[in-house]
Write a protein that holds these residues in place. Structure first.
Motif, short mmCIF file in Angstrom:
data_model
loop_
_atom_site.label_atom_id
_atom_site.label_comp_id
_atom_site.label_asym_id
_atom_site.label_seq_id
_atom_site.Cartn_x
_atom_site.Cartn_y
_atom_site.Cartn_z
N VAL A 25 49.29 20.44 70.67
CA VAL A 25 48.35 20.50 71.78
C VAL A 25 47.14 21.32 71.35
O VAL A 25 47.26 22.42 70.81
N ALA A 26 45.96 20.79 71.60
CA ALA A 26 44.73 21.38 71.11
C ALA A 26 44.52 22.83 71.54
O ALA A 26 44.03 23.62 70.78
N HIS A 27 44.88 23.16 72.76
CA HIS A 27 44.64 24.51 73.24
C HIS A 27 45.91 25.31 73.42
O HIS A 27 45.95 26.26 74.18
N GLY A 28 46.93 24.92 72.75
CA GLY A 28 48.16 25.69 72.78
C GLY A 28 49.06 25.31 73.94
O GLY A 28 48.69 24.58 74.84
N ASN A 29 50.25 25.82 73.89
CA ASN A 29 51.23 25.56 74.92
C ASN A 29 51.12 26.66 75.97
O ASN A 29 51.78 27.69 75.87
N VAL A 30 50.28 26.45 76.95
CA VAL A 30 49.99 27.46 77.95
C VAL A 30 50.75 27.14 79.23
O VAL A 30 50.67 26.03 79.73
N THR A 31 51.49 28.09 79.74
CA THR A 31 52.20 27.90 81.00
C THR A 31 51.29 28.34 82.13
O THR A 31 50.87 29.50 82.18
N PRO A 32 50.94 27.42 83.05
CA PRO A 32 50.09 27.82 84.18
C PRO A 32 50.74 28.94 84.98
O PRO A 32 51.95 28.97 85.16
N ILE A 62 40.23 35.18 95.09
CA ILE A 62 41.44 34.51 94.60
C ILE A 62 41.09 33.63 93.40
O ILE A 62 41.80 33.60 92.40
N GLY A 63 39.98 32.92 93.51
CA GLY A 63 39.55 32.04 92.43
C GLY A 63 39.25 32.77 91.13
O GLY A 63 39.56 32.29 90.05
N ALA A 64 38.67 33.97 91.23
CA ALA A 64 38.38 34.76 90.03
C ALA A 64 39.68 35.11 89.31
O ALA A 64 39.79 34.97 88.09
N SER A 65 40.66 35.55 90.08
CA SER A 65 41.96 35.90 89.49
C SER A 65 42.64 34.66 88.91
O SER A 65 43.16 34.69 87.79
N ALA A 66 42.64 33.57 89.67
CA ALA A 66 43.28 32.34 89.21
C ALA A 66 42.61 31.80 87.95
O ALA A 66 43.28 31.33 87.03
N TYR A 67 41.29 31.87 87.90
CA TYR A 67 40.55 31.43 86.71
C TYR A 67 40.97 32.26 85.50
O TYR A 67 41.27 31.72 84.44
N ASN A 68 40.99 33.57 85.66
CA ASN A 68 41.34 34.44 84.54
C ASN A 68 42.76 34.18 84.03
O ASN A 68 43.02 34.28 82.84
N GLN A 69 43.66 33.82 84.93
CA GLN A 69 45.04 33.56 84.55
C GLN A 69 45.24 32.18 83.93
O GLN A 69 46.14 32.00 83.11
N ASN A 70 44.44 31.20 84.35
CA ASN A 70 44.72 29.82 83.97
C ASN A 70 43.62 29.10 83.19
O ASN A 70 43.89 28.05 82.62
N CYS A 71 42.43 29.63 83.17
CA CYS A 71 41.30 28.89 82.59
C CYS A 71 40.56 29.65 81.49
O CYS A 71 39.99 29.04 80.59
N PRO A 118 45.25 20.48 80.30
CA PRO A 118 46.38 19.90 81.04
C PRO A 118 45.95 19.42 82.42
O PRO A 118 44.94 19.84 82.96
N LYS A 119 46.75 18.52 82.98
CA LYS A 119 46.58 18.12 84.37
C LYS A 119 47.09 19.27 85.23
O LYS A 119 48.19 19.75 85.01
N PHE A 120 46.29 19.70 86.20
CA PHE A 120 46.73 20.79 87.07
C PHE A 120 47.21 20.29 88.43
O PHE A 120 47.80 21.05 89.18
N GLU A 121 46.95 19.02 88.76
CA GLU A 121 47.45 18.49 90.02
C GLU A 121 48.98 18.51 90.00
O GLU A 121 49.59 18.07 89.04
N GLY A 122 49.57 19.05 91.04
CA GLY A 122 51.02 19.17 91.09
C GLY A 122 51.54 20.43 90.43
O GLY A 122 52.71 20.76 90.55
N VAL A 123 50.68 21.13 89.72
CA VAL A 123 51.05 22.38 89.06
C VAL A 123 50.47 23.55 89.86
O VAL A 123 51.16 24.49 90.19
N LEU A 124 49.18 23.48 90.14
CA LEU A 124 48.52 24.45 91.02
C LEU A 124 48.14 23.72 92.30
O LEU A 124 47.81 22.53 92.27
N ALA A 128 44.44 26.57 95.47
CA ALA A 128 44.18 27.40 94.29
C ALA A 128 43.04 26.82 93.46
O ALA A 128 42.16 27.55 93.00
N LEU A 129 43.04 25.50 93.29
CA LEU A 129 42.01 24.87 92.47
C LEU A 129 40.64 24.93 93.14
O LEU A 129 39.63 25.20 92.48
N TRP A 130 40.58 24.73 94.45
CA TRP A 130 39.30 24.86 95.15
C TRP A 130 38.83 26.32 95.15
O TRP A 130 37.63 26.59 95.13
N ALA A 131 39.75 27.28 95.17
CA ALA A 131 39.36 28.69 95.08
C ALA A 131 38.73 28.96 93.72
O ALA A 131 37.73 29.69 93.62
N ILE A 132 39.29 28.39 92.66
CA ILE A 132 38.68 28.53 91.33
C ILE A 132 37.28 27.95 91.35
O ILE A 132 36.32 28.56 90.84
#
Length: 144
Positions: A25-32, A62-71, A118-124, A128-132
Motif C-alpha cells: 500500500v502506497a501510504h502504509g497500513n494505517v488503521t483509521p 472535532i475536524g481538526a482532531s480527526a484530520y490529525n488522527q486520520n489524514c 483508503p475508502k473512508f465511507e463505512g469506516v468514519l 466525522a468526515l464533514w467535520a474534517i
C-alpha cells in the motif's frame, strides 16, 4: 568476498523483500482512528451533497482532531502537504470543493491498481468526515 550459505539466503531474501515492497500500500497500513462526534447534529445514512457544518465551531474543533488522527500522515500537518498527497489547502470552499471531497473520502484513490488513499465511507461516519471538511475550509488558501 566469500558468503556463507546463511548469509547468501539472508541477503537474497532481503533483496526480494525490498523489491516487493513497492507493491505494498502506497501510504502504509494505517488503521483509521475513531472520531468522537459528540456535539454534532446527526446526519443520517444518506450522504449530503454540501457540508452542513461549514463555520460550525464544534465541527471545526472535532475536524481538526480527526484530520490529525486520520489524514495528516499523508496530507501533512495543518493540511500543508510535503508532496506525498495533495495539498488540501487548495480544496476550495463551497459546493464544488464539497463534491470533490465527498467523492474522494467515500471512494479513496487508486493509481495503477495501488491504493493511495483508503475508502473512508463505512469506516468514519458522515459526521466525522464533514467535520474534517469544515476544518479544511478554514485552511483554504486562494494563493496556492
Amino acid at each position: 568476498m566469500k558468503f556463507t550459505f546463511s548469509q547468501l539466503v539472508t541477503n537474497t531474501l532481503g533483496a526480494v523483500s525490498l523489491a516487493l515492497s513497492q507493491f505494498s500500500v502506497a501510504h502504509g497500513n494505517v488503521t483509521p482512528q475513531a472520531v468522537d462526534i459528540t456535539g454534532l447534529k446527526e446526519l443520517g445514512e444518506e450522504w449530503l451533497e454540501t457540508n452542513p457544518y461549514t463555520g460550525n465551531k464544534t465541527a471545526i474543533k472535532i475536524g481538526a482532531s480527526a484530520y490529525n488522527q486520520n489524514c495528516a500522515r499523508c496530507h501533512g500537518l495543518e493540511a500543508i502537504s510535503g508532496g506525498i498527497a495533495p495539498d488540501l489547502r487548495k480544496l476550495e470552499p463551497g459546493a464544488e470543493g464539497d463534491e470533490w471531497f465527498t467523492y474522494r473520502v467515500r471512494n479513496g484513490a487508486t493509481r495503477n491498481g495501488i491504493p493511495y488513499m483508503p475508502k473512508f465511507e463505512g469506516v468514519l461516519s458522515q459526521e466525522a468526515l464533514w467535520a474534517i471538511r469544515a476544518w479544511l475550509e478554514t485552511r483554504y488558501d486562494a494563493n496556492l
